[in-house]
Design a protein around this motif. Structure first.
Motif, short mmCIF file in Angstrom:
data_model
loop_
_atom_site.label_atom_id
_atom_site.label_comp_id
_atom_site.label_asym_id
_atom_site.label_seq_id
_atom_site.Cartn_x
_atom_site.Cartn_y
_atom_site.Cartn_z
N GLU A 157 19.11 -19.72 -8.37
CA GLU A 157 20.18 -18.93 -8.97
C GLU A 157 21.42 -19.77 -9.29
OE1 GLU A 157 21.20 -15.41 -6.88
OE2 GLU A 157 19.17 -14.54 -7.00
N ASP A 158 21.61 -20.85 -8.54
CA ASP A 158 22.79 -21.70 -8.81
C ASP A 158 22.57 -22.65 -9.98
OD1 ASP A 158 21.09 -23.60 -7.74
OD2 ASP A 158 22.32 -24.04 -5.98
N ILE B 259 17.94 -22.61 -19.11
CA ILE B 259 17.64 -23.70 -18.17
C ILE B 259 18.69 -24.81 -18.29
CG2 ILE B 259 16.03 -25.60 -17.70
CD1 ILE B 259 13.75 -23.70 -18.11
N ILE B 260 19.02 -25.17 -19.52
CA ILE B 260 20.03 -26.22 -19.75
C ILE B 260 21.39 -25.77 -19.21
CG2 ILE B 260 21.27 -27.57 -21.49
CD1 ILE B 260 18.39 -28.35 -21.47
N GLN B 261 21.77 -24.55 -19.54
CA GLN B 261 23.06 -24.04 -19.08
C GLN B 261 23.09 -23.92 -17.55
OE1 GLN B 261 25.98 -23.44 -20.83
NE2 GLN B 261 24.82 -24.61 -22.36
N GLY B 262 21.96 -23.56 -16.95
CA GLY B 262 21.89 -23.49 -15.50
C GLY B 262 22.11 -24.84 -14.85
N ILE B 263 21.49 -25.87 -15.42
CA ILE B 263 21.67 -27.22 -14.88
C ILE B 263 23.13 -27.65 -15.00
CG2 ILE B 263 21.09 -29.66 -15.23
CD1 ILE B 263 18.28 -28.73 -16.08
N LEU B 264 23.74 -27.39 -16.15
CA LEU B 264 25.15 -27.75 -16.33
C LEU B 264 26.04 -26.99 -15.34
CD1 LEU B 264 25.34 -27.90 -20.22
CD2 LEU B 264 25.39 -29.84 -18.64
N SER C 79 18.38 -26.05 -3.95
CA SER C 79 18.71 -26.96 -5.05
C SER C 79 19.20 -28.30 -4.49
CB SER C 79 19.80 -26.36 -5.93
OG SER C 79 19.35 -25.18 -6.55
N SER C 80 18.81 -29.36 -5.16
CA SER C 80 19.27 -30.69 -4.79
C SER C 80 19.37 -31.54 -6.06
CB SER C 80 18.31 -31.35 -3.78
OG SER C 80 17.07 -31.63 -4.39
#
Length: 301
Positions: free
Chosen positions: A44-45, A85-90, A61-62
């Motif tokens: 979720e983060d 997915i991209i926005q989540g990673i950012l 997450s790590s």
């Protein structure tokens, strides 16, 4: 033999994600199928966990597991900045989790609570490492909005990273070197290559790659060593022509060392969690099949 046996192993043993990667790379599969499978590992983060990196089973997450997700995004040449997915990673990278103000941590405390290889065990004192930070810097520069705080931070971090690279040149860690190669490639394809002296970076990386490659090829089949494919994935790489001979040799090596079940030997192991290692080893075999087949396709075509 090499293609059919490899394909059979993938379909019989691989995770859904790796089957989707195989289909995309070799059977005209879709990027969307890869992304759907990849999203199962995202938390979720916005970061990734859940044994996406098979050597540790931390569901949280790590940075390193999130880096693996960015590698798969790069593998399928996916460039939609607005994708969840991209926005989540950012969002994860912007959150400050696992970040000390200059680098993202190579290991995190919660690793110790779950099965993992010894090299992913968290120790309270960690040396500065740009693995995977250098890759994250490039990822942010490619995908983040240029007016965002995370983009501004990445511009600062890029200069810090490059200064560290020059001070510590030549480096001995092949994985850290590969992260700097990726940073170079991200910056080169961006509109902000004035951030660094890209020509100087290119010259130093040529020397660095030659320094760290294991030229004693008798060790390749039995030891965890540095082969050119870690840095050079296509003939269009800036580093291919000066390393053409050893790159071409790696293709022959791959073809000559495939096992009867279509796999290649995994040259590392961890013993503390034998049941989990058996599963992880199988996942690594699938990953290595994909990487070897992709390399052969790119270099021999």
């Amino acid at each position: 033999m090499y293609y059919e046996q490899a394909r059979n192993f993938i379909y019989r043993n691989a995770r859904p994600l790796d089957i989707a990667r195989w289909k995309y790379l070799f059977e005209n599969g879709s990027k969307e199928e890869v992304l759907i499978a990849l999203s199962a590992y995202q938390n979720e983060d916005g970061g990734f966990g859940n044994a996406l990196e098979p050597d540790y089973w931390n569901p949280n997450s790590s940075p390193v597991q999130t880096w693996v997700a960015t590698e798969i995004i790069k593998e399928i040449n996916f460039n939609d900045k607005n994708h969840p997915i991209i926005q989540g990673i950012l969002n994860y990278l912007s959150s400050g989790k696992g970040f000390d103000g200059h680098t993202w941590l190579n290991t995190v405390t919660t690793n110790n609570d779950y099965p993992h290889a010894p090299w992913w065990h968290f120790e309270t004192s960690q040396e500065i490492s740009y693995n995977p930070t250098a890759c994250f810097i490039g990822f942010i520069l490619k995908f983040a909005d240029e007016n965002s705080k995370i983009f501004e931070l990445a511009c600062v971090l890029a200069k810090e990273a490059y200064s560290y690279f020059k001070i510590n040149f030549p480096m001995e860690s092949m994985h850290t070197v590969s992260c700097f190669v990726e940073l170079y490639e991200y910056i080169k394809e961006s509109s902000i290559n004035e951030l660094l002296d890209i020509e100087e970076f290119n010259t130093l990386l040529h020397k660095q790659i030659k320094h760290v490659i294991t030229y004693d090829t008798s060790r390749w089949a039995v030891d965890y060593v540095c082969k050119p494919s870690l840095f050079i994935g296509t003939k269009t790489s800036d580093f291919y022509m000066q390393n053409k001979e050893i790159c071409d040799y790696e293709c022959e090596f791959i073809l000559n060392t495939q096992e009867s079940d279509g796999t290649w030997r995994i040259t590392w192991s961890w013993t503390d969690y034998p049941e989990q290692w058996n599963s992880s080893k199988n996942w690594w075999k699938s990953d290595l099949i994909i990487k070897n087949m992709r390399y052969i396709k790119a270099i021999r075509s």
